[in-house]
Design a protein around this motif. Structure first.
Motif, mmCIF file in Angstrom:
data_model
loop_
_atom_site.group_PDB
_atom_site.id
_atom_site.type_symbol
_atom_site.label_atom_id
_atom_site.label_comp_id
_atom_site.label_asym_id
_atom_site.label_seq_id
_atom_site.Cartn_x
_atom_site.Cartn_y
_atom_site.Cartn_z
ATOM 1 N N ILE A 55 0.860 -1.264 0.032
ATOM 2 C CA ILE A 55 -0.017 -0.131 0.057
ATOM 3 C C ILE A 55 0.754 1.132 -0.102
ATOM 4 O O ILE A 55 0.695 2.351 -0.804
ATOM 5 C CB ILE A 55 -0.894 0.168 1.188
ATOM 6 N N LYS A 56 1.997 1.174 0.795
ATOM 7 C CA LYS A 56 3.068 2.331 0.926
ATOM 8 C C LYS A 56 3.603 2.463 -0.454
ATOM 9 O O LYS A 56 3.666 3.538 -0.991
ATOM 10 C CB LYS A 56 4.004 1.971 1.952
ATOM 11 N N LYS A 57 3.786 1.486 -1.202
ATOM 12 C CA LYS A 57 4.591 1.383 -2.526
ATOM 13 C C LYS A 57 3.525 2.195 -3.571
ATOM 14 O O LYS A 57 3.946 3.109 -4.336
ATOM 15 C CB LYS A 57 4.774 0.211 -3.018
ATOM 16 N N LEU A 58 2.226 1.763 -3.485
ATOM 17 C CA LEU A 58 1.185 2.407 -4.420
ATOM 18 C C LEU A 58 1.298 3.859 -4.386
ATOM 19 O O LEU A 58 1.059 4.836 -5.075
ATOM 20 C CB LEU A 58 -0.012 1.818 -4.196
ATOM 21 N N ALA A 59 1.243 4.367 -3.055
ATOM 22 C CA ALA A 59 1.128 5.816 -2.413
ATOM 23 C C ALA A 59 2.414 6.480 -2.970
ATOM 24 O O ALA A 59 2.266 7.435 -3.458
ATOM 25 C CB ALA A 59 0.905 5.827 -1.103
ATOM 26 N N ASP A 60 3.584 5.802 -2.878
ATOM 27 C CA ASP A 60 4.938 6.376 -3.110
ATOM 28 C C ASP A 60 4.966 6.655 -4.668
ATOM 29 O O ASP A 60 5.437 7.643 -5.092
ATOM 30 C CB ASP A 60 5.965 5.546 -2.979
ATOM 31 N N HIS A 61 4.185 5.550 -5.357
ATOM 32 C CA HIS A 61 4.189 5.834 -7.062
ATOM 33 C C HIS A 61 3.231 6.884 -7.557
ATOM 34 O O HIS A 61 3.034 6.971 -8.750
ATOM 35 C CB HIS A 61 3.936 4.497 -7.618
ATOM 36 N N GLY A 62 2.613 7.511 -6.506
ATOM 37 C CA GLY A 62 1.531 8.674 -7.104
ATOM 38 C C GLY A 62 0.209 8.454 -7.178
ATOM 39 O O GLY A 62 -0.777 9.167 -7.560
ATOM 40 N N HIS A 63 -0.190 7.042 -6.579
ATOM 41 C CA HIS A 63 -1.449 6.653 -6.884
ATOM 42 C C HIS A 63 -2.380 7.077 -5.473
ATOM 43 O O HIS A 63 -1.762 7.353 -4.563
ATOM 44 C CB HIS A 63 -1.683 5.073 -7.112
ATOM 45 N N GLU A 64 -3.639 7.296 -5.570
ATOM 46 C CA GLU A 64 -4.637 7.508 -4.721
ATOM 47 C C GLU A 64 -4.903 6.358 -4.035
ATOM 48 O O GLU A 64 -5.486 5.354 -4.256
ATOM 49 C CB GLU A 64 -5.705 8.337 -5.133
ATOM 50 N N ILE A 65 -5.017 6.577 -2.440
ATOM 51 C CA ILE A 65 -5.363 5.307 -1.738
ATOM 52 C C ILE A 65 -6.795 5.785 -1.134
ATOM 53 O O ILE A 65 -6.749 6.718 -0.574
ATOM 54 C CB ILE A 65 -4.322 5.221 -0.457
#
Ligand SMILES: [Zn+2]
Length: 290
Positions: free
Chosen positions: A64-74
């Motif tokens: 989840i952290k990685k998704l956010a770090d890649h600029g995606h919305e959580i």
């Protein structure tokens, strides 16, 4: 673009053959499948909203952290993937607050958006909108304006709208995309419909969706839908197997085509760029729409 981050065994269509007590002992495939989506989106320079199930966030916080770090919305997909209209208000309130806090701890940022398991905000569970607002959510994408055996509020608006909830706050609602064919609302939002219709048919429906060109549309998919090698449950009913297993092998390729044919962004970015209808509905007025 939206992805509901859950594993193949969380799905309502298989709930008759897989009990929640078994989830922890089943081989999880959500991390690898979500990573594949992440790579695909990154290579097409597409930002997506990931509605994350709390159960998954608890086990794979680094994902989840990685998704956010890649600029995606959580955003939140609740915790337990139980249908809201089968839950008590207390259980729903408790797990909604807990899963929001869990995601916020992982990404270090506020989480404002919500999507119910299997779009289970229906006229029987409109009270959930009040609890979402109380819990601090400012937008929701759980109401499918169609007739379906498990979800949907037929005749609810197909364009985004605002709902004034019990505490006086406004919740923005982003319905799932529908196309109108011969006066009937046909789901054109993704998921099983994306896999079952031939791609040109889906593309036609999506292009001819209500309000296409005037406002953003809502597409959704699950990580397990690009995974033809997932364990098969042949003891599920014929209809459940049809819903869950049809065209898993060609879904990834279709998604690549979709990313070439349309422009996508996160839910918040897309809708912030768009001036929504000024229609303001009270959640109790929604009942009359159903
Ligand atoms: Zn789900």
């Amino acid at each position: 673009m939206s992805i509901d981050v859950e594993d193949y065994f969380h799905v309502a269509a298989l709930s008759g053959v897989i009990r929640p007590e078994q989830w922890g002992s089943l081989p999880s495939r959500v991390e690898r499948n979500t990573e594949r989506l992440l790579e695909l989106f990154d290579s097409h320079d597409v930002k997506s909203t990931f509605f994350v199930l709390g159960w998954v966030a608890d086990r794979f916080p680094q994902l989840i952290k990685k998704l956010a770090d890649h600029g995606h919305e959580i955003a939140s997909h609740g915790y337990s993937h139980q249908l809201i209209y089968n839950q008590s208000r207390e259980t729903f309130r408790e797990e909604t607050i807990r899963s929001k806090a869990l995601l916020e701890d992982i990404i270090g940022r506020e989480v404002n958006g919500y999507r119910a398991a299997s779009y289970s905000i229906t006229k029987e569970s409109l009270w959930a909108l009040d609890i979402l607002s109380e819990a601090g959510f400012t937008w929701d994408s759980s109401i499918f304006p169609i007739r379906h055996d498990r979800y949907g509020i037929p005749d609810s608006p197909s364009a985004p709208y605002s709902i004034e909830t019990a505490n006086g706050n406004v919740l923005r609602e982003f319905p799932l995309t529908t196309a109108h064919v011969m006066g009937m609302a046909i789901p054109a939002a993704g998921g099983g419909y994306f896999r079952q219709f031939p791609y040109p048919v889906f593309r036609y429906l999506f292009r001819n969706a209500s309000g296409f060109g005037d406002r953003p549309q809502m597409f959704y998919l699950h990580p397990w839908e690009i995974d033809p090698d997932q364990p098969r449950y042949n003891n599920a009913s014929w209809f459940s197997r049809f819903r869950h297993y049809t065209n898993l092998d060609c879904c990834y390729g279709r998604l690549e085509r979709l990313l070439q044919d349309f422009r996508f962004g996160t839910v918040s970015e897309s809708y912030n760029a768009y001036e929504p209808d000024k229609t303001l509905l009270r959640s109790n007025q929604m009942i009359r729409l159903a």
